[in-house]
Design a protein around this motif. Structure first.
Motif, short mmCIF file in Angstrom:
data_model
loop_
_atom_site.label_atom_id
_atom_site.label_comp_id
_atom_site.label_asym_id
_atom_site.label_seq_id
_atom_site.Cartn_x
_atom_site.Cartn_y
_atom_site.Cartn_z
N SER A 168 -14.31 0.58 0.72
CA SER A 168 -15.32 1.06 1.66
C SER A 168 -14.60 1.76 2.82
CB SER A 168 -16.15 -0.12 2.20
OG SER A 168 -15.36 -0.90 3.09
N GLY A 169 -15.32 2.50 3.61
CA GLY A 169 -14.73 3.19 4.75
C GLY A 169 -14.13 2.21 5.75
N LYS A 170 -14.78 1.07 5.96
CA LYS A 170 -14.28 0.07 6.90
C LYS A 170 -12.96 -0.51 6.42
CE LYS A 170 -15.52 -4.28 9.10
NZ LYS A 170 -16.51 -5.35 9.22
N GLU A 171 -12.89 -0.88 5.14
CA GLU A 171 -11.64 -1.42 4.59
C GLU A 171 -10.53 -0.38 4.65
OE1 GLU A 171 -13.45 -2.11 0.85
OE2 GLU A 171 -13.84 -4.23 1.23
N PHE A 172 -10.88 0.87 4.33
CA PHE A 172 -9.93 1.97 4.35
C PHE A 172 -9.32 2.14 5.73
CE2 PHE A 172 -8.86 6.48 4.77
CZ PHE A 172 -8.17 6.74 3.59
N GLY A 173 -10.15 2.05 6.76
CA GLY A 173 -9.68 2.24 8.12
C GLY A 173 -8.76 1.14 8.62
N LEU A 174 -8.85 -0.03 8.02
CA LEU A 174 -8.02 -1.16 8.44
C LEU A 174 -6.64 -1.17 7.79
CD1 LEU A 174 -10.70 -4.00 8.40
CD2 LEU A 174 -9.73 -2.83 10.40
N LEU A 213 0.86 -1.19 0.00
CA LEU A 213 0.00 0.00 0.00
C LEU A 213 0.90 1.23 0.00
CD1 LEU A 213 -2.80 1.27 0.18
CD2 LEU A 213 -2.61 1.13 2.65
N VAL A 214 0.80 2.01 -1.06
CA VAL A 214 1.67 3.17 -1.23
C VAL A 214 1.04 4.41 -0.61
CG1 VAL A 214 2.79 4.65 -2.94
CG2 VAL A 214 2.63 2.20 -3.33
N ALA A 215 -0.27 4.60 -0.83
CA ALA A 215 -0.92 5.81 -0.34
C ALA A 215 -2.42 5.58 -0.20
CB ALA A 215 -0.67 6.97 -1.29
N LYS A 216 -3.01 6.37 0.69
CA LYS A 216 -4.46 6.39 0.87
C LYS A 216 -4.92 7.82 0.71
CE LYS A 216 -5.56 4.86 4.91
NZ LYS A 216 -5.92 4.23 6.18
N PHE A 234 -11.80 -3.43 -5.67
CA PHE A 234 -11.06 -4.00 -4.56
C PHE A 234 -11.85 -5.17 -4.00
CE2 PHE A 234 -10.40 -4.28 0.02
CZ PHE A 234 -9.02 -4.30 0.11
N LYS A 235 -11.17 -6.31 -3.76
CA LYS A 235 -11.84 -7.48 -3.18
C LYS A 235 -11.35 -7.74 -1.75
CE LYS A 235 -14.33 -8.91 -6.69
NZ LYS A 235 -15.77 -9.00 -6.64
N ALA A 236 -10.02 -7.79 -1.58
CA ALA A 236 -9.49 -8.10 -0.24
C ALA A 236 -8.00 -7.76 -0.20
CB ALA A 236 -9.69 -9.57 0.09
N PHE A 237 -7.52 -7.57 1.01
CA PHE A 237 -6.09 -7.39 1.23
C PHE A 237 -5.72 -8.13 2.52
CE2 PHE A 237 -2.33 -5.11 2.83
CZ PHE A 237 -1.51 -5.19 1.72
N SER A 295 -23.09 15.20 2.35
CA SER A 295 -21.81 14.90 1.73
C SER A 295 -21.62 13.39 1.66
CB SER A 295 -20.66 15.54 2.50
OG SER A 295 -20.60 15.02 3.80
N ILE A 296 -20.81 12.99 0.71
CA ILE A 296 -20.45 11.58 0.53
C ILE A 296 -18.93 11.52 0.50
CG2 ILE A 296 -20.56 9.58 -1.00
CD1 ILE A 296 -23.20 10.66 -2.06
N THR A 297 -18.36 10.57 1.23
CA THR A 297 -16.92 10.39 1.24
C THR A 297 -16.56 9.15 0.45
OG1 THR A 297 -16.80 11.42 3.43
CG2 THR A 297 -14.87 10.15 2.70
N TYR A 298 -15.61 9.30 -0.46
CA TYR A 298 -15.08 8.19 -1.25
C TYR A 298 -13.68 7.89 -0.74
CZ TYR A 298 -18.98 9.13 -4.36
OH TYR A 298 -20.24 9.32 -4.87
N TYR A 299 -13.35 6.61 -0.64
CA TYR A 299 -12.06 6.18 -0.11
C TYR A 299 -11.27 5.47 -1.19
CZ TYR A 299 -14.55 7.02 4.24
OH TYR A 299 -15.28 7.60 5.26
N TYR A 300 -9.98 5.83 -1.31
CA TYR A 300 -9.12 5.26 -2.34
C TYR A 300 -7.81 4.79 -1.73
CZ TYR A 300 -12.25 7.96 -5.38
OH TYR A 300 -13.35 8.48 -6.00
N ALA A 301 -7.25 3.74 -2.32
CA ALA A 301 -5.93 3.25 -1.90
C ALA A 301 -5.11 2.95 -3.14
CB ALA A 301 -6.07 2.00 -1.04
N THR A 302 -3.85 3.37 -3.14
CA THR A 302 -2.94 3.10 -4.24
C THR A 302 -2.00 1.98 -3.82
OG1 THR A 302 -3.03 5.40 -4.96
CG2 THR A 302 -1.19 4.07 -5.77
N PHE A 303 -1.97 0.93 -4.64
CA PHE A 303 -1.13 -0.23 -4.38
C PHE A 303 -0.06 -0.32 -5.44
CE2 PHE A 303 -5.21 -1.24 -2.49
CZ PHE A 303 -4.86 -1.79 -1.27
#
Length: 128
Positions: free
Chosen positions: A98-104, A54-57, A120-123, A77-85
């Motif tokens: 999702s926000g839950k996955e992002f927080g983990l 995981l490089v960045a969120k 995204f499926k799993a990490f 408002s709506i929050t979108y979560y992104y992760a760069t791998f």
């Protein structure tokens, strides 16, 4: 006399309104087609699992304002979560989470990334 005179869809409307209406309708149809193409591309992509880091969120917050009939303004408002791998081969890509996955997840996490197209499926984080 033309039998269709007076029966048109845009009878009595200024030509500019008709052009504007058709333009907006075209944009809506184009957007639906693009969304369907993107969904189909992701749905038919293979599910892949690769070793990645995981490089960045990042987050993106979109604000919406709603005006009510009694002159009140409601906002949401709506929050979108992104992760760069980044894979071991150096390939980088950004996935929506999702926000839950992002927080983990934490920057620098290393493990097995499972994804399908842009989904995204799993990490599974490696334990040190």
């Amino acid at each position: 006399m033309d039998p269709f005179l007076g029966r048109g869809l845009f009878l009595g409307m200024p030509p500019l309104f008709t052009i504007f209406f058709l333009f907006i309708l075209g944009l809506i149809i184009f957007s639906i087609i693009q969304s369907a193409k993107n969904y189909h591309k992701n749905a038919t992509s293979p599910i892949l699992t690769q070793h990645a880091r995981l490089v960045a969120k990042r987050t993106e917050v979109r604000h919406y304002t709603h005006h009510t009939s009694d002159n009140n303004i409601n906002g949401s408002s709506i929050t979108y979560y992104y992760a760069t791998f980044e894979t071991d081969a150096g390939q980088r890509f950004e996935l929506t989470l999702s926000g839950k996955e992002f927080g983990l997840l934490s920057d620098g996490d290393v493990g097995e990334l499972t994804y399908q197209g842009e989904w995204f499926k799993a990490f599974k984080r490696e334990m040190y």
